[in-house]
Write an enzyme that holds these catalytic residues in place. Sequence first.
Site, PDB file in Angstrom:
ATOM      1  N   GLU A 106     -19.910  11.171  32.641  1.00 23.79           N
ATOM      2  CA  GLU A 106     -20.047  11.805  31.321  1.00 23.79           C
ATOM      3  C   GLU A 106     -18.694  12.298  30.815  1.00 23.79           C
ATOM      4  O   GLU A 106     -18.424  12.271  29.625  1.00 23.79           O
ATOM      5  CB  GLU A 106     -21.025  12.987  31.403  1.00 23.79           C
ATOM      6  CG  GLU A 106     -21.445  13.532  30.045  1.00 23.79           C
ATOM      7  CD  GLU A 106     -20.492  14.550  29.466  1.00 23.79           C
ATOM      8  OE1 GLU A 106     -20.554  14.810  28.259  1.00 23.79           O
ATOM      9  OE2 GLU A 106     -19.659  15.110  30.221  1.00 23.79           O
ATOM     10  N   ASP A 134     -21.090  14.300  37.230  1.00 21.27           N
ATOM     11  CA  ASP A 134     -19.631  14.333  37.373  1.00 21.27           C
ATOM     12  C   ASP A 134     -19.029  15.605  36.797  1.00 21.27           C
ATOM     13  O   ASP A 134     -19.640  16.285  35.957  1.00 21.27           O
ATOM     14  CB  ASP A 134     -18.995  13.093  36.729  1.00 21.27           C
ATOM     15  CG  ASP A 134     -19.287  12.979  35.245  1.00 21.27           C
ATOM     16  OD1 ASP A 134     -20.446  13.162  34.858  1.00 21.27           O
ATOM     17  OD2 ASP A 134     -18.345  12.718  34.466  1.00 21.27           O
TER      18      ASP A 134
HETATM   19 ZN   LIG Z   1     -20.699  18.520  30.471  1.00 19.73          ZN
END
Ligand SMILES: [Zn+2]
Length: 405
Positions: A158, A93
């Site tokens: 994340e 992501d």
């Molecule tokens: Zn990162």
Amino acid sequence: MEEVFEKVDEMEEDMKDSLMKMIRISAIGPENDGEGEKERAEFILELIDDFGFDSVERYDAEDDRVPSGIRPNIVATKEGETDKNLVIVSHMDIVPEGDLEEWDTDPFDPVFEDGKIYGRGAEDNGQALISSIYAVKALTELGVKPEYNMKIVMVSDEETGSQYGVGHLLEEGVIKKDDMVVVPDHSEDEGKKIEIVEKAGLWVKIIVQGKQGHAAFPDQNINANRVIARYQNLVDEELHHEFQQEDELFSPPQSTFEPTKRLANVPNVNSIPGKEVQYFDCRVLPSIDLERVKATFQNATKQIEEETDAEIDIEFSKESEAPERTPEDSDVVQNLKKAIEEVTGVEAGLAGIGGGTVAKGFRRRDIPTAVWCSNKGLAHQPNEYAVLDYMVKDCKVFARFALGE
Ligand SMILES: [Zn+2]
């Protein structure tokens, strides 16, 4: 070993192309109004199809906020000679592009110039993701079986909390205590240091309730904007006065307390805002008790409420104590140091960071984790880029690590 390094050098062009293709596929989480990582995950799965992984597993976390209903996580394994796992964890992501005016190029139409690949997510975390999968490809093409099992883990979510990414994998028991985990998502000194410890984190939301009204009549209203300004000044001073400790492993060596997001107040110039919402991002040295930091915010609230007619509420979130540091003599740190030295000639030092990588979750479970890669630290910035040489170099380090003694 020379052969492996030569092989990686040969793959430079492919690595560059793969990263540029990946950048074209956005992968933004729903908190940032994105549609998630599914399309990017499918691209990666197709890309690594002939890389020589012995198994590719998917651990999708359900999330009905994205159109596909899932947040994908990929664990691709190349088996080694021993039972020991080298786990390299990168994230698929990205964060949104931010203000487009600040970009010289289209963040989702990557440009290669002067050895750099420009685009959103080029460095955070595309570069490392690509270098980790190509480390496996290089060994496969040479017909070399690594010493350690190479578990290449590519996660979702994340950037917005890791609940559907690393959190999901840890729940599933995918990563274990005697694994050697490398998180190539932060660079100290462009790869000359390995991060083994992080600061504690705390977000604070301050809500000031005043009284909205015409700007010509401040005496009849309570200007929340003025109150929040006073609050900020006071708490800023108090925090920096009270928590002056330094730890040289960190850069900066002190705790940080930054006023960040502010919600929009009134849309027009001639109204006094009746409400202000301000956030603080705090990153606190492991030696400081977070309760003391919270108390400082609470005391400032009391004081400003006494001095003004406004009401102030504070909310704490994302509170995370700093976990135990990864020991310097752990296998992951020692092996990584050796690999870095062999590839680059640099004897890597150790460092701490302000938090923000998934290493925290691993360390909390006593899984020794080293955060390392080579980059320029451009995460979330406009005109973010990845240095192609670094991608190649880090790929060699991962391959070298996996080969063991
Ligand atoms: Zn990162």
